[in-house]
Enzyme design. Structure first.
Site, short mmCIF file in Angstrom:
data_model
loop_
_atom_site.label_atom_id
_atom_site.label_comp_id
_atom_site.label_asym_id
_atom_site.label_seq_id
_atom_site.Cartn_x
_atom_site.Cartn_y
_atom_site.Cartn_z
N SER A 175 -29.59 7.38 -9.22
CA SER A 175 -28.31 6.85 -8.77
C SER A 175 -27.22 6.96 -9.84
O SER A 175 -26.26 6.20 -9.85
CB SER A 175 -28.44 5.38 -8.32
OG SER A 175 -29.31 5.28 -7.22
N GLU A 198 -31.76 0.04 -9.94
CA GLU A 198 -31.25 0.51 -8.65
C GLU A 198 -31.57 -0.45 -7.51
O GLU A 198 -31.50 -0.10 -6.33
CB GLU A 198 -31.81 1.89 -8.35
CG GLU A 198 -31.41 2.95 -9.37
CD GLU A 198 -32.10 4.26 -9.13
OE1 GLU A 198 -31.72 4.97 -8.18
OE2 GLU A 198 -33.03 4.60 -9.89
N SER A 210 -24.69 8.38 2.51
CA SER A 210 -25.40 9.21 1.53
C SER A 210 -25.44 10.65 2.02
O SER A 210 -25.41 10.93 3.22
CB SER A 210 -26.81 8.69 1.31
OG SER A 210 -26.80 7.39 0.75
#
Length: 385
Positions: free
Chosen positions: A217, A29, A353
């Site tokens: 993720s 990530e 997000s």
């Protein structure tokens, strides 16, 4: 003798708290962590805080990086890397290991080490192993440096989906059916481990989701429709983590809720809903970050459902002994029951997000969100608490 008429020494202005934003790291990530750091660096209040960006390269070197958020964005469907931002290909940043000293030092081969000043708080925006899983938090505890987010245990539990689910169950939170394959099981008897998964599918049906047990993720996750896709899915998950988790599909709406630590304790945000993405089999990495599939904020829930999921999110936060922030992910099943899927102790923190969007909808903007997290970290001491 009176000092009333003597000239007074001017008071020294108080120093602004210094925030080290640590990002990148050794996990898969890495790129999303850099994107998150760019968003934080752009939004943090520079009149209130001094900021020191520190990137960790993919091979684990702590690098002094450019404070240039515009270079930390996804461009042409490609995520950035710390190596592109580092001031040097060899220089390294060293945090203090003495709790009485918070001076950060930068050194390059053949040069005299350079003091970068003291750090008052670390804002880690690392995702995945070697950053989100308690390893960095343990280093900061040893150094006596306050930091944003969960402590060592909560970070480790929040990273390991198996033990996270075990703790949720012990606190009465409902989780979906799952089975775990540990590395030793696979190494000892691969056929028996595979059979364990097939038996699980026989009990709960297809599709299954095969995941790395300690990643985020949506990286390394495969939705498996039938037996023919199982081996490839296992290999994909094991490429990120030798321990894998297999979950039965929970049919229902995907609902997320943020938790933020205020002065009087944790509070929940308005919830959001993640609709099924049109171009993807599920809400995977590309849907989240590359194609930016939009969520629905606030989620179209009844007042009772909204109150319930907010309460459950705070319960999950408390069950794992979290601090600072958490995003809690749920399924709302067809019979109206909330099933918790997981929490994320350092959730995606880019402006697109869901965590910042949920708080924005509740009146807490992105800069204020950062400020509250830093202030919560500064209020806490390191060590047992």
């Amino acid at each position: 003798m009176s000092t009333e008429n003597l000239p007074q020494s001017p008071e020294q202005p108080s120093r602004k708290p210094r925030v080290a934003v640590v990002f990148g790291g050794r996990s898969s990530e890495h790129g999303i962590s850099v994107v998150t750091a760019g968003a934080v660096l752009k939004a943090i209040d520079r009149t209130k805080y001094d900021v020191l960006p520190i990137g960790i390269t993919r091979d684990g070197r702590w690098a002094l990086t450019a404070d240039e958020p515009e270079r930390m964005a996804i461009t042409d469907r490609r995520v950035p890397a710390v190596e592109e931002l580092a001031e040097s290909t060899e220089g390294g940043v060293v945090l203090p290991v003495d709790p009485g000293n918070r001076e950060v030092v930068y050194s390059e081969p053949g040069s005299v080490p350079k003091a970068l000043g003291e750090v008052d708080v670390v804002f880690p925006v690392l995702h995945g192993p070697y950053g989100e899983d308690g390893t960095l938090q343990g280093l900061l505890e040893l150094s006596g440096v306050p930091y944003v987010g969960a402590g060592v245990l909560a970070s480790a539990v929040g990273q390991d989906k198996e033990y996270m689910k075990r703790i949720f169950t012990s606190y009465g939170l409902k989780v979906g059916p799952y089975v775990v394959i540990r590395p030793r099981e696979w190494e000892r008897d691969e056929s028996a481990a595979r059979r364990k998964i097939v038996d699980f599918a026989g009990e709960h049906g297809w599709p299954l989701f095969v995941k790395p047990a300690r990643a985020g993720s949506s990286i390394g996750i495969t939705k498996v429709e039938d037996l023919s896709g199982l081996d490839e899915a296992i290999a994909t998950a094991q490429a990120h983590d030798p321990k894998i988790l297999i979950e039965a599909a929970v049919r229902g709406r995907e609902i997320e809720c943020g938790v933020l630590e205020f002065e009087d304790g944790p509070r929940a945000s308005v919830p959001a809903e993640i609709p099924p993405p049109d171009a993807h089999a599920y809400y995977d990495f590309e849907a989240k970050y590359i194609d930016s599939t939009p969520g629905i904020v606030p989620a179209p829930l009844t007042e009772e459902q909204t109150a319930e999921v907010r309460e459950l999110a705070v319960q999950a936060f408390e069950a794992v002994s979290c601090e600072g922030l958490v995003r809690a992910d749920f399924f709302l099943t067809e019979d109206g029951e909330f099933v918790i899927n997981e929490i994320n102790t350092l959730p995606g923190f880019t402006p697109i997000s869901m965590y910042p969007q949920m708080w924005q909808a509740g009146g807490v903007g992105y800069p204020e969100l950062i400020d509250r997290l830093v202030q919560a970290a500064l209020r806490r001491s390191t060590g047992l608490r």
